[in-house]
Motif scaffolding. Sequence first.
Motif, mmCIF file in Angstrom:
data_model
loop_
_atom_site.group_PDB
_atom_site.id
_atom_site.type_symbol
_atom_site.label_atom_id
_atom_site.label_comp_id
_atom_site.label_asym_id
_atom_site.label_seq_id
_atom_site.Cartn_x
_atom_site.Cartn_y
_atom_site.Cartn_z
ATOM 1 N N SER A 13 5.229 12.733 2.593
ATOM 2 C CA SER A 13 4.892 11.341 2.289
ATOM 3 C C SER A 13 5.260 10.455 3.466
ATOM 4 O O SER A 13 6.076 10.830 4.320
ATOM 5 C CB SER A 13 5.642 10.874 1.038
ATOM 6 O OG SER A 13 7.037 10.913 1.274
ATOM 7 N N VAL A 14 4.640 9.279 3.522
ATOM 8 C CA VAL A 14 4.950 8.278 4.545
ATOM 9 C C VAL A 14 5.227 6.963 3.837
ATOM 10 O O VAL A 14 4.391 6.476 3.066
ATOM 11 C CB VAL A 14 3.785 8.104 5.541
ATOM 12 C CG1 VAL A 14 4.157 7.079 6.622
ATOM 13 C CG2 VAL A 14 3.403 9.431 6.191
ATOM 14 N N THR A 15 6.400 6.395 4.083
ATOM 15 C CA THR A 15 6.705 5.069 3.539
ATOM 16 C C THR A 15 7.037 4.124 4.685
ATOM 17 O O THR A 15 7.628 4.529 5.698
ATOM 18 C CB THR A 15 7.889 5.097 2.538
ATOM 19 O OG1 THR A 15 9.071 5.530 3.228
ATOM 20 C CG2 THR A 15 7.612 6.024 1.375
ATOM 21 N N LEU A 16 6.634 2.870 4.527
ATOM 22 C CA LEU A 16 6.940 1.824 5.498
ATOM 23 C C LEU A 16 7.612 0.685 4.745
ATOM 24 O O LEU A 16 7.022 0.133 3.816
ATOM 25 C CB LEU A 16 5.659 1.334 6.179
ATOM 26 C CG LEU A 16 5.871 0.381 7.367
ATOM 27 C CD1 LEU A 16 6.444 1.134 8.561
ATOM 28 C CD2 LEU A 16 4.555 -0.298 7.764
ATOM 29 N N ASP A 17 8.832 0.386 5.114
ATOM 30 C CA ASP A 17 9.603 -0.675 4.453
ATOM 31 C C ASP A 17 9.650 -0.443 2.944
ATOM 32 O O ASP A 17 9.516 -1.381 2.154
ATOM 33 C CB ASP A 17 8.992 -2.044 4.781
ATOM 34 C CG ASP A 17 9.978 -3.185 4.565
ATOM 35 O OD1 ASP A 17 11.190 -2.910 4.436
ATOM 36 O OD2 ASP A 17 9.531 -4.349 4.521
ATOM 37 N N GLY A 18 9.813 0.816 2.562
ATOM 38 C CA GLY A 18 9.934 1.175 1.149
ATOM 39 C C GLY A 18 8.625 1.334 0.403
ATOM 40 O O GLY A 18 8.625 1.754 -0.764
ATOM 41 N N GLN A 19 7.502 1.012 1.047
ATOM 42 C CA GLN A 19 6.186 1.102 0.386
ATOM 43 C C GLN A 19 5.531 2.440 0.726
ATOM 44 O O GLN A 19 5.419 2.803 1.907
ATOM 45 C CB GLN A 19 5.282 -0.040 0.858
ATOM 46 C CG GLN A 19 3.887 -0.018 0.253
ATOM 47 C CD GLN A 19 2.992 -1.128 0.803
ATOM 48 O OE1 GLN A 19 3.430 -1.966 1.598
ATOM 49 N NE2 GLN A 19 1.733 -1.143 0.397
ATOM 50 N N ASP A 20 5.082 3.176 -0.285
ATOM 51 C CA ASP A 20 4.399 4.454 -0.053
ATOM 52 C C ASP A 20 2.997 4.177 0.487
ATOM 53 O O ASP A 20 2.172 3.556 -0.181
ATOM 54 C CB ASP A 20 4.309 5.254 -1.360
ATOM 55 C CG ASP A 20 3.821 6.687 -1.127
ATOM 56 O OD1 ASP A 20 3.006 6.898 -0.210
ATOM 57 O OD2 ASP A 20 4.255 7.584 -1.856
ATOM 58 N N ILE A 21 2.742 4.625 1.722
ATOM 59 C CA ILE A 21 1.441 4.365 2.354
ATOM 60 C C ILE A 21 0.693 5.666 2.653
ATOM 61 O O ILE A 21 -0.263 5.687 3.418
ATOM 62 C CB ILE A 21 1.613 3.550 3.653
ATOM 63 C CG1 ILE A 21 2.446 4.329 4.683
ATOM 64 C CG2 ILE A 21 2.257 2.200 3.362
ATOM 65 C CD1 ILE A 21 2.461 3.698 6.069
ATOM 66 N N THR A 22 1.134 6.770 2.010
ATOM 67 C CA THR A 22 0.603 8.101 2.322
ATOM 68 C C THR A 22 -0.915 8.160 2.243
ATOM 69 O O THR A 22 -1.569 8.836 3.046
ATOM 70 C CB THR A 22 1.221 9.154 1.370
ATOM 71 O OG1 THR A 22 2.640 8.989 1.348
ATOM 72 C CG2 THR A 22 0.890 10.556 1.832
ATOM 73 N N SER A 23 -1.507 7.459 1.282
ATOM 74 C CA SER A 23 -2.956 7.546 1.094
ATOM 75 C C SER A 23 -3.716 6.385 1.732
ATOM 76 O O SER A 23 -4.926 6.263 1.575
ATOM 77 C CB SER A 23 -3.289 7.617 -0.401
ATOM 78 O OG SER A 23 -2.768 6.483 -1.072
ATOM 79 N N MET A 24 -3.013 5.526 2.475
ATOM 80 C CA MET A 24 -3.658 4.360 3.089
ATOM 81 C C MET A 24 -4.459 4.742 4.328
ATOM 82 O O MET A 24 -4.060 5.618 5.091
ATOM 83 C CB MET A 24 -2.599 3.344 3.516
ATOM 84 C CG MET A 24 -2.389 2.223 2.562
ATOM 85 S SD MET A 24 -1.355 0.958 3.347
ATOM 86 C CE MET A 24 -0.846 0.065 1.899
ATOM 87 N N SER A 25 -5.564 4.023 4.563
ATOM 88 C CA SER A 25 -6.354 4.210 5.785
ATOM 89 C C SER A 25 -5.600 3.623 6.978
ATOM 90 O O SER A 25 -4.724 2.767 6.809
ATOM 91 C CB SER A 25 -7.704 3.493 5.658
ATOM 92 O OG SER A 25 -7.488 2.084 5.659
ATOM 93 N N PRO A 26 -5.927 4.059 8.208
ATOM 94 C CA PRO A 26 -5.299 3.450 9.388
ATOM 95 C C PRO A 26 -5.487 1.931 9.426
ATOM 96 O O PRO A 26 -4.551 1.201 9.767
ATOM 97 C CB PRO A 26 -6.021 4.130 10.555
ATOM 98 C CG PRO A 26 -6.434 5.461 10.022
ATOM 99 C CD PRO A 26 -6.785 5.208 8.585
ATOM 100 N N GLN A 27 -6.683 1.452 9.057
ATOM 101 C CA GLN A 27 -6.940 0.003 9.080
ATOM 102 C C GLN A 27 -5.990 -0.741 8.147
ATOM 103 O O GLN A 27 -5.457 -1.799 8.483
ATOM 104 C CB GLN A 27 -8.393 -0.286 8.673
ATOM 105 C CG GLN A 27 -9.434 0.233 9.651
ATOM 106 C CD GLN A 27 -9.880 1.654 9.328
ATOM 107 O OE1 GLN A 27 -9.108 2.446 8.801
ATOM 108 N NE2 GLN A 27 -11.115 1.983 9.667
#
Length: 237
Positions: free
Chosen positions: A62-76
């Motif tokens: 998984s990838v989180t940024l500032d506590g938010q799970d962004i695993t399925s987010m697009s690069p944009q």
Amino acid sequence: MSEPYLNAAGMTGGYGTGADILHDCTLTVNKGEIVVIVGPNGAGKSTAMKAVFGMLNIHTGSVTLDGQDITSMSPQARVSIGMGFVPQTQNVFTSMTVEENLEMGAFIRHDDFRETMEQVYELFPILRDKRNQSAGELSGGQRQQVAVGRALMTKPKLLMLDEPTAGVSPIVMDELFDRIIEVARTGISILMVEQNARQALEIADKGYVLVQGRNRFTDTGQALLADPEVRKSFLGG
């Protein structure tokens, strides 16, 4: 301990339907920290960074940024929440002027970005001098400054740099590293892939040595520089 600003945990994956390149790879970056990924050619360094930016599929992890799970987010979408990414090659619009390149970096902004542009010019004074020159006419080091400047125009909280000193002279490399330190001092987190491992680890708060897509060593930059095995295997003795 609070959660790291970026927490890319246990990433396994690769490009499309091909074989996995990353194997349970973990990268973390705290606020305002410079983190460097080093390792031999083909170790998966750039792949790991692209995975953090959502440019390839990870099957597990998984990838989180500032506590938010962004695993399925697009690069944009990741750019819109504070990620900036500077690829190693083809990272400027060669037919556009320096200033037009910087303006392109502000494409997601709806506010007045002139103050940010002024900050970029203060960081890279040569870009102010060449603001009306086409980026294709610049030296390799100057193009890298344009590429980093354009990423900074998005006001990122995490700036990712893929081989920022590739193909530049040692003097230009030192200058770029000095500017990267300045960026980190403003509170922006830096995640950087570098072939110039020794020099990069000297400015790193933390370093990761990847081998065949796996974490091999993780420590402070200074500790990795002092580690006999790391020196012998990855830093030329």
